[in-house]
Design a protein around this motif. Structure first.
Motif, mmCIF file in Angstrom:
data_model
loop_
_atom_site.group_PDB
_atom_site.id
_atom_site.type_symbol
_atom_site.label_atom_id
_atom_site.label_comp_id
_atom_site.label_asym_id
_atom_site.label_seq_id
_atom_site.Cartn_x
_atom_site.Cartn_y
_atom_site.Cartn_z
ATOM 1 N N CYS A 154 10.609 -23.771 -28.805
ATOM 2 C CA CYS A 154 11.161 -24.987 -28.697
ATOM 3 C C CYS A 154 11.330 -25.560 -27.006
ATOM 4 C CB CYS A 154 12.426 -25.503 -29.114
ATOM 5 S SG CYS A 154 12.673 -24.780 -30.937
ATOM 6 N N ALA A 155 11.487 -26.756 -26.613
ATOM 7 C CA ALA A 155 11.914 -27.181 -25.520
ATOM 8 C C ALA A 155 13.367 -26.931 -25.161
ATOM 9 C CB ALA A 155 11.374 -28.784 -25.323
ATOM 10 N N VAL A 156 13.586 -25.932 -24.291
ATOM 11 C CA VAL A 156 15.040 -26.010 -24.125
ATOM 12 C C VAL A 156 15.598 -26.256 -22.557
ATOM 13 C CG1 VAL A 156 16.445 -23.845 -23.635
ATOM 14 C CG2 VAL A 156 14.855 -23.647 -25.319
ATOM 15 N N GLU A 170 9.458 -25.740 -22.056
ATOM 16 C CA GLU A 170 8.677 -25.688 -23.180
ATOM 17 C C GLU A 170 8.471 -24.299 -23.566
ATOM 18 O OE1 GLU A 170 7.739 -26.881 -26.639
ATOM 19 O OE2 GLU A 170 8.095 -28.595 -25.017
ATOM 20 N N LYS A 171 9.042 -23.848 -24.757
ATOM 21 C CA LYS A 171 8.649 -22.485 -25.235
ATOM 22 C C LYS A 171 9.084 -21.374 -24.314
ATOM 23 C CE LYS A 171 5.393 -24.322 -28.579
ATOM 24 N NZ LYS A 171 3.865 -24.394 -29.132
ATOM 25 N N PRO A 172 10.200 -21.251 -23.857
ATOM 26 C CA PRO A 172 10.396 -20.468 -22.777
ATOM 27 C C PRO A 172 10.575 -18.899 -23.383
ATOM 28 C CG PRO A 172 12.534 -21.267 -23.427
ATOM 29 C CD PRO A 172 11.431 -22.096 -24.085
ATOM 30 N N SER A 173 10.148 -17.991 -22.382
ATOM 31 C CA SER A 173 10.252 -16.429 -22.841
ATOM 32 C C SER A 173 11.652 -16.215 -22.773
ATOM 33 C CB SER A 173 9.247 -15.539 -21.868
ATOM 34 O OG SER A 173 9.632 -15.813 -20.423
ATOM 35 N N GLN A 174 12.334 -16.587 -21.907
ATOM 36 C CA GLN A 174 13.788 -16.154 -21.668
ATOM 37 C C GLN A 174 14.582 -17.584 -21.531
ATOM 38 O OE1 GLN A 174 13.542 -13.655 -17.998
ATOM 39 N NE2 GLN A 174 13.844 -11.890 -19.372
ATOM 40 N N PRO A 175 15.139 -18.094 -22.698
ATOM 41 C CA PRO A 175 15.638 -19.323 -22.654
ATOM 42 C C PRO A 175 16.974 -19.318 -22.035
ATOM 43 C CG PRO A 175 15.157 -18.723 -24.915
ATOM 44 C CD PRO A 175 14.841 -17.483 -24.041
ATOM 45 N N ARG A 176 17.418 -20.333 -21.370
ATOM 46 C CA ARG A 176 18.483 -20.374 -20.127
ATOM 47 C C ARG A 176 19.747 -20.913 -20.978
ATOM 48 N NH1 ARG A 176 16.359 -22.940 -14.876
ATOM 49 N NH2 ARG A 176 18.543 -22.522 -14.017
ATOM 50 N N SER A 177 19.695 -21.716 -22.028
ATOM 51 C CA SER A 177 20.594 -22.310 -22.901
ATOM 52 C C SER A 177 20.210 -22.208 -24.211
ATOM 53 C CB SER A 177 20.810 -23.721 -22.329
ATOM 54 O OG SER A 177 19.907 -24.765 -22.824
#
Length: 248
Positions: A154-156, A170-177
């Protein structure tokens, strides 16, 4: 305001239902997905044209559907269908290029509401449009996604106390939230005119949130907390589930 509806995908995960028929026109509780979306947006009275961007394979289906709706005047604004010329999933333009295609083809110089044509909501988008007008900036919605695995698809976004997006990926490998942004976007007239600039600067073009991610680094963008549920129709199981839900 123009409303661009992204409907140029091939929905391969919904085969055989969508092998020869577009997903946005699938019926849910007696109405197509597009009818549900446009009926709701139409109540706001702010959109003066709906632009459905299709691929070449399904354009005739959308043409027939739009002709019936325009002839009956069931919506306040007319529907225009654009064929982006692609015929396979492998040659698709991508969501951001489809937005630019619509803007360039029709010479759009206006505010934009950009939405995915395969999602349903259990609340009115009028709330979102009112929020965007009050903020005076480009805007998106956000909701808390507890599933770590889904965040990678997803977009995070990260936001401050005033709803201003401080970063979006968009589509993060390490989501920040855990704030996830669904594919419903409001762009100011100025920011809608920057799409070509974003593409030239290297923003992604496949996922619709890629332009938003670029825009957040170049202009203020606010994110409203989504006041209800979003139903993403991605496979047969999710389609059957949303049919049961809306039937109630």
């Amino acid at each position: 305001m123009k409303c661009i509806i992204l409907a140029a995908g091939y929905a391969t995960r919904l085969y055989p239902l969508t092998e020869n028929f577009p997903k946005p026109l699938l019926e849910v509780a007696g109405k197509s997905i597009l009818d549900w979306l446009i009926e709701d947006i139409d109540t706001a009275g702010t959109v003066d044209e709906y632009v459905v961007v299709s691929n070449h394979k399904f354009a005739s289906h959308f043409d027939e559907w739009a002709a019936q709706r325009n002839a009956s005047h069931c919506f306040k604004a007319p529907i225009t269908v654009l064929d982006d010329g692609t015929s396979t999933n492998e040659t698709r333009l991508g969501a951001v290029c489809d937005i630019k295609f619509a803007v360039d083809t029709l010479g759009i110089d206006d505010e934009l509401l950009v939405i995915a044509g395969d999602n349903l909501l259990d609340f009115s988008l009028k709330t979102f449009l009112d929020y965007a007008r009050a903020k005076g900036t480009s805007c998106v919605m956000r909701y808390d996604e507890p599933d770590e695995a889904r965040l990678h698809k997803c977009a995070v976004a990260c936001v401050d106390e005033d709803d201003l997006i401080t970063s979006l990926e968009e589509k993060p490998s390490q989501p920040r939230s855990h704030w996830t942004c669904p594919p419903f976007y409001y762009y100011t007239r100025e920011n809608a005119g920057w799409i070509g600039r974003g593409i030239d600067s290297g923003c992604g073009t496949d996922a619709p949130g890629s332009y938003l991610a670029w825009l957040c680094a170049n202009a203020p963008v606010h994110a409203m907390i989504m006041p209800g549920r979003r139903y993403d129709i991605g496979n047969l199981e999710s389609y059957e589930k949303v049919c049961r839900t809306f039937a109630k």
